[in-house]
Structure formats: C-alpha cells, structure tokens
Design a protein around this motif. Structure first.
Motif, PDB file in Angstrom:
ATOM      1  N   GLU A   9       0.833  -1.201   0.000  1.00 13.41           N
ATOM      2  CA  GLU A   9       0.000   0.000   0.000  1.00 13.41           C
ATOM      3  C   GLU A   9       0.870   1.253   0.000  1.00 13.41           C
ATOM      4  O   GLU A   9       0.580   2.232  -0.694  1.00 13.41           O
ATOM      5  N   LEU A  10       1.941   1.236   0.784  1.00 12.76           N
ATOM      6  CA  LEU A  10       2.863   2.375   0.814  1.00 12.76           C
ATOM      7  C   LEU A  10       3.488   2.592  -0.561  1.00 12.76           C
ATOM      8  O   LEU A  10       3.591   3.732  -1.034  1.00 12.76           O
ATOM      9  N   ARG A  32       2.235   1.767  -3.420  1.00 10.27           N
ATOM     10  CA  ARG A  32       1.210   2.283  -4.327  1.00 10.27           C
ATOM     11  C   ARG A  32       1.033   3.785  -4.149  1.00 10.27           C
ATOM     12  O   ARG A  32       0.970   4.526  -5.131  1.00 10.27           O
ATOM     13  N   ARG A  33       0.988   4.238  -2.892  1.00 11.01           N
ATOM     14  CA  ARG A  33       0.797   5.665  -2.626  1.00 11.01           C
ATOM     15  C   ARG A  33       1.978   6.494  -3.127  1.00 11.01           C
ATOM     16  O   ARG A  33       1.789   7.627  -3.570  1.00 11.01           O
ATOM     17  N   HIS A  34       3.152   5.930  -3.055  1.00 14.11           N
ATOM     18  CA  HIS A  34       4.349   6.660  -3.487  1.00 14.11           C
ATOM     19  C   HIS A  34       4.696   6.403  -4.962  1.00 14.11           C
ATOM     20  O   HIS A  34       5.779   6.784  -5.415  1.00 14.11           O
ATOM     21  N   LYS A  35       3.777   5.757  -5.670  1.00 13.93           N
ATOM     22  CA  LYS A  35       3.965   5.478  -7.102  1.00 13.93           C
ATOM     23  C   LYS A  35       5.218   4.652  -7.362  1.00 13.93           C
ATOM     24  O   LYS A  35       5.934   4.832  -8.353  1.00 13.93           O
TER      25      LYS A  35
END
Length: 304
Positions: free
Chosen positions: A240-241, A243-246
């Motif tokens: 998830e981290l 994904r958030r940071h691309k």
C-alpha cells in the motif's frame, strides 16, 4: 541502449544486481559493457572477481577520462581477466562482457564542468555504437554524477536510454526511492532543468525491488504462525505504501528475491552456483534472466 542504475540509499544491492543483469544479458548472446560511475566507491571489479581493479583501477579509470587525463578509459574483458575460474571461459553463444572501472581513490565528482559533459557524451555515443547494452552504475542519491548523466543524455536524442531505480522492500527505501525520482532535486526536477521533457523522462524510469522476502518463502519455514501473520501484514502495508508513493506494481520492472549469496558474497551468480554447488537459488537467476530481457524490451516498459 543505455541503462542507468541508481538508488537513493546505499545497501540496496544496486551494483550486485546490475552486474548480474549485464552478465545474464551477455549469456543471452548480447555484447554488453558495465561503466562504474559509482565514483565514491568504484568496486564493481570485486563483483566481477577481478582483483586487480577490486577498488578501481590505478590508471586509466573513468575519473581520469572525464577529467581529460587519458584519451580512452581502461577496459577489462571479464571473460579473460576475471580471477574466478567459472568466468574465465566465454560460454558458447555468449556476447562480450566488458568492464570500464572507476579510478581507485578518485572520489565523487565535486562539480559538473562542460568539458566533462562533452567527454561523457563522446563516451556514451561510442559505446552505444559498439555494444548492445551499456549499464552505467551511478552513485547513490542526488549527485553531480547523476546531473552529468542527465546533461549528457539530453544531447544524445537519437540514443535510447532508461533509468532503473533500485530499492529494498522496506518503508524507508520505498519513500527514498520515490523522493529520488519526484522530490526536490530528484531525477525529474534536475532533468527538466537541463532540458529533458518531464513526461518523457518519467516514462524512462522504472523501479527494481531487491532482497525481497515473500511471506511464503521457504526461508520462513519454521516460524511461528504469529510471526508469519505479522510478516504478511507488513508485506501488505508495504504494498500500500509503494502504491501511494507510485513505486508500486505499475511502476516496477522486476524484483530480486533475498538470496544468501548476494547478501554474503556479492558476486555474479552462475548456473553452476545453482545446479552444481547449490549455494544460490534458481529463483534468483530466473529473476536476473527476466530483467535482462525486460530492460531492452519496449513492450515490457510500455505495459507498465
């Protein structure tokens, strides 16, 4: 094709992974060269098992070439000059495998001078004509070396290039990898300042996860159920981290599993290491093989 290998933090396995990628690319029949632009620690020779340049070369290194102290940088033919017996014979069907070492004690670049950029442009242009793949191991983090490379490639619009950003599968490394690309004075910021199109440059950047320990890995056999559940939850949090940071799956070119040989020895992993001595894992060589194909495969990049 020029491939630039970089990481924001040390200890990502950038050098040992990128050397294994070019080794596998050579075994696939391609002529490859490896440029040790990690000027503060030019130790690629140690990974290739060439003891004479384990800490860089004493003469004719890339430092000296960029400063104009020599007309051509020194070249090491790995197939003939490696100390490792298994590397001293070029396998049937393999391409050339050449190392351009840094200079022992040369140190990081303290500035980017116009003459250095010009020599860098000339070097990249010549090598791209000669080799199918040129892997350039760039110093970790924001550096004058990365700036020089960005300034050189903007002057070579006809030469294809790509960036691989290496990071371990941890919270700090995920955040750092994103910052190196999108943060202040990161690759996109500096690239735009020196003339690159930001959208085009972003399309040329992909991430490689290293030392990834999957929750169901054989190495975890014997852990208590509570420990396995905790590790699985940590892995989900990291996904998830990322994904958030691309830095997630859609931006990832590949991942290398945790392997004792890479952790303890930092060497090229041969098929003999997997099949004969059995000190390395088959999954590791398979990951290197896949990455060695993907880095030059347009469809692999366009699909991300």
């Amino acid at each position: 094709m020029l491939i630039f290998a970089i990481s924001d933090k040390g200890g990502t396995g950038r050098s040992v992974t990128s050397t294994n990628i070019v080794y596998r690319h050579a075994l696939q029949g391609n002529d490859v060269c490896y440029l040790d632009f990690d000027f503060g620690s030019p130790t690629a020779g140690a990974i290739f098992s060439v003891s004479s340049v384990a800490r860089g070369t004493k003469a004719g290194g890339l430092h000296e070439y960029l400063r104009g102290d020599c007309a051509e940088p020194r070249r090491i033919d790995i197939w003939s000059e490696s100390d490792r017996e298994g590397l001293r014979v070029k396998p049937p069907g393999a391409g050339r495998l050449v190392l351009l070492p840094g200079t022992e004690g040369g140190g990081e670049l303290a500035t980017v001078e116009e003459e250095m950029i010009g020599r860098c442009v000339q070097l990249f242009s010549r090598l791209e004509e000669e080799f199918d793949l040129c892997m350039v191991d760039v110093s970790a983090g924001r550096s004058f070396t990365a700036e020089m490379v960005l300034k050189a490639t903007v002057r070579l619009p006809a030469i294809p290039f790509r960036w691989l950003v290496f990071h371990r599968w941890t919270r700090q490394h995920i955040i750092a990898a994103d910052g190196l690309v999108t943060g202040a004075d990161g690759l996109l910021d500096v690239g735009a300042r020196v003339g690159h199109d930001p959208d085009d440059l972003r399309d040329r950047i992909r991430f490689v996860r290293t030392a990834v320990l999957e929750p169901d890995a054989a190495e975890l056999v014997g852990l208590r159920d509570e420990q396995r559940a905790w590790l699985s939850a940590c892995d989900n949090d990291l996904r998830e981290l990322a994904r958030r940071h691309k830095v997630g799956r859609t931006a990832m070119l590949g991942k290398i599993p945790l392997d004792p040989v890479l952790q303890w020895r930092e060497q090229l992993i041969s098929d003999e290491d997997v099949l004969a001595s059995k000190i390395a894992n088959a999954e590791t060589t398979a990951a290197f093989d896949e990455l060695a194909k993907k880095i030059v495969d347009d469809s692999a990049w366009e699909g991300l």
